[in-house]
Design a protein around this motif. Sequence first.
Motif, PDB file in Angstrom:
ATOM      1  N   LEU A   1      -5.550  -5.184  -1.602  1.00 30.83           N
ATOM      2  CA  LEU A   1      -4.645  -5.528  -2.697  1.00 30.83           C
ATOM      3  C   LEU A   1      -5.176  -6.698  -3.517  1.00 30.83           C
ATOM      4  N   LEU A   2      -5.737  -7.688  -2.854  1.00 27.10           N
ATOM      5  CA  LEU A   2      -6.284  -8.840  -3.574  1.00 27.10           C
ATOM      6  C   LEU A   2      -7.505  -8.446  -4.402  1.00 27.10           C
ATOM      7  N   GLU A   3      -8.321  -7.548  -3.886  1.00 30.35           N
ATOM      8  CA  GLU A   3      -9.463  -7.046  -4.641  1.00 30.35           C
ATOM      9  C   GLU A   3      -8.996  -6.278  -5.881  1.00 30.35           C
ATOM     10  N   SER A   4      -7.903  -5.530  -5.713  1.00 30.69           N
ATOM     11  CA  SER A   4      -7.351  -4.775  -6.834  1.00 30.69           C
ATOM     12  C   SER A   4      -6.836  -5.706  -7.927  1.00 30.69           C
ATOM     13  N   PHE A   5      -6.157  -6.779  -7.529  1.00 36.46           N
ATOM     14  CA  PHE A   5      -5.690  -7.773  -8.504  1.00 36.46           C
ATOM     15  C   PHE A   5      -6.869  -8.353  -9.280  1.00 36.46           C
ATOM     16  N   LYS A   6      -7.948  -8.634  -8.570  1.00 36.10           N
ATOM     17  CA  LYS A   6      -9.137  -9.207  -9.199  1.00 36.10           C
ATOM     18  C   LYS A   6      -9.689  -8.273 -10.269  1.00 36.10           C
TER      19      LYS A   6
ATOM     20  N   GLY B   1       0.313  -9.285   4.088  1.00 39.85           N
ATOM     21  CA  GLY B   1       0.151  -9.357   5.533  1.00 39.85           C
ATOM     22  C   GLY B   1      -1.185  -9.941   5.941  1.00 39.85           C
ATOM     23  N   ASN B   2      -1.302 -10.244   7.224  1.00 41.26           N
ATOM     24  CA  ASN B   2      -2.582 -10.665   7.802  1.00 41.26           C
ATOM     25  C   ASN B   2      -3.342  -9.424   8.243  1.00 41.26           C
ATOM     26  N   ASP B   3      -3.820  -8.641   7.298  1.00 41.89           N
ATOM     27  CA  ASP B   3      -4.437  -7.363   7.642  1.00 41.89           C
ATOM     28  C   ASP B   3      -5.414  -6.927   6.551  1.00 41.89           C
ATOM     29  N   SER B   4      -6.104  -5.825   6.802  1.00 36.11           N
ATOM     30  CA  SER B   4      -7.096  -5.326   5.852  1.00 36.11           C
ATOM     31  C   SER B   4      -6.453  -4.836   4.558  1.00 36.11           C
ATOM     32  N   GLU B   5      -5.191  -4.404   4.641  1.00 39.50           N
ATOM     33  CA  GLU B   5      -4.493  -3.927   3.444  1.00 39.50           C
ATOM     34  C   GLU B   5      -4.361  -5.042   2.400  1.00 39.50           C
ATOM     35  N   SER B   6      -4.131  -6.271   2.862  1.00 39.69           N
ATOM     36  CA  SER B   6      -4.007  -7.382   1.920  1.00 39.69           C
ATOM     37  C   SER B   6      -5.322  -7.642   1.192  1.00 39.69           C
ATOM     38  N   ILE B   7      -6.442  -7.445   1.893  1.00 36.90           N
ATOM     39  CA  ILE B   7      -7.748  -7.611   1.255  1.00 36.90           C
ATOM     40  C   ILE B   7      -7.927  -6.593   0.136  1.00 36.90           C
TER      41      ILE B   7
ATOM     42  N   ILE C   1       0.836  -1.186   0.000  1.00 32.71           N
ATOM     43  CA  ILE C   1       0.000   0.000   0.000  1.00 32.71           C
ATOM     44  C   ILE C   1       0.879   1.247   0.000  1.00 32.71           C
ATOM     45  N   ASP C   2       0.521   2.210  -0.840  1.00 32.64           N
ATOM     46  CA  ASP C   2       1.219   3.495  -0.895  1.00 32.64           C
ATOM     47  C   ASP C   2       0.358   4.577  -0.258  1.00 32.64           C
ATOM     48  N   TYR C   3       0.990   5.417   0.569  1.00 32.94           N
ATOM     49  CA  TYR C   3       0.342   6.611   1.099  1.00 32.94           C
ATOM     50  C   TYR C   3       0.993   7.805   0.410  1.00 32.94           C
ATOM     51  N   ASN C   4       0.248   8.409  -0.515  1.00 29.18           N
ATOM     52  CA  ASN C   4       0.774   9.504  -1.334  1.00 29.18           C
ATOM     53  C   ASN C   4       0.411  10.851  -0.728  1.00 29.18           C
ATOM     54  N   VAL C   5       1.393  11.742  -0.660  1.00 28.84           N
ATOM     55  CA  VAL C   5       1.178  13.080  -0.117  1.00 28.84           C
ATOM     56  C   VAL C   5       1.696  14.108  -1.115  1.00 28.84           C
TER      57      VAL C   5
END
Length: 307
Positions: free
Chosen positions: A72-77, A64-70, A14-18
């Motif tokens: 990312l996987l949705e984005s791949f889909k 990771g075992n976290d919401s960020e991985s969810i 995950i990127d946090y862009n500023v």
Amino acid sequence: MAKFDVVGLGACGIDYNVKVHNFSDDLNKVICSNLRRSEGGVTANNLVQASRLGLKVAYCGMLGNDSESIMLLESFKKDNIWPITLKRTSTQFCWIIVNKHGEHQVYVFPNASLLLTPAIVDKYFKVAIENSRHFHTEVNVIPLKAAIKGAEIAKRGGSKVFLDIDNDPFRLIREGNIGTLKELKRLIGLADVLKMSQSAAKELVGENLESSIKKLSKNHEFVAITQGGKGCYMASRGKVEFCPGVKTKIVDTTGAGDAFMGGLSYAILKGMKLKDIGMFANACGAFCCRDTGARTSGRLKDIRKIL
């Protein structure tokens, strides 16, 4: 027949862009605005570009075992990328600071990406890698030993190995603890296609890029050295072409080199001529700069239009 056109082993996070007016200095604080969360990771980004061009793509790596991985996987889909992942600790994330010129600074927290091992690659990702036409990996965040194992599997299976060296590799070894100089040399030696940023190339081969890339192309099928908006050098079997950059509006250069890599893979897979390969990859990188984030890469109709 290979199941996938491209399989990538590398970073995803995950990127946090500023957005800022100017980067900070030793004396002044900087006012930030427009904090944005988006998907990133060098190898994952270039796979997104390859998929949007119409290639059949799979991603191999650690989340990771976290919401960020969810997320990312949705984005791949959504991008029709087949994810083959393991989950450990926390997902990789980056702070990315972008100034008014679209230039960026990146601060990476590798987290799960650093946990890739040769044993994991061999056990979980071997079948996908063996069933690819192109195999993408990186010198950036993941351990070099894991990338080497993936490249060795790819070579045995007849897949073309693409290596993206996105930063000063010696600094990554020294400060990022990704491996050793011996491992770096081994990985470079396994590459059929070597893509480097200008800063990485200067560290590896010196200031004279044109003569250096010509020498490198005698040991690799294709070599590309990117120079940002100026364009790139492309070389194959001792022949060198300079491919000028594609002019476009610059909002954020984050991910441009990754989009270039995805375009490079597509153009080589389609059998384009050497200069056309470089121009097509340049266009992919340029299109990515039009918006904020590392995955703003275009589809085939977009790239053809910008060319």
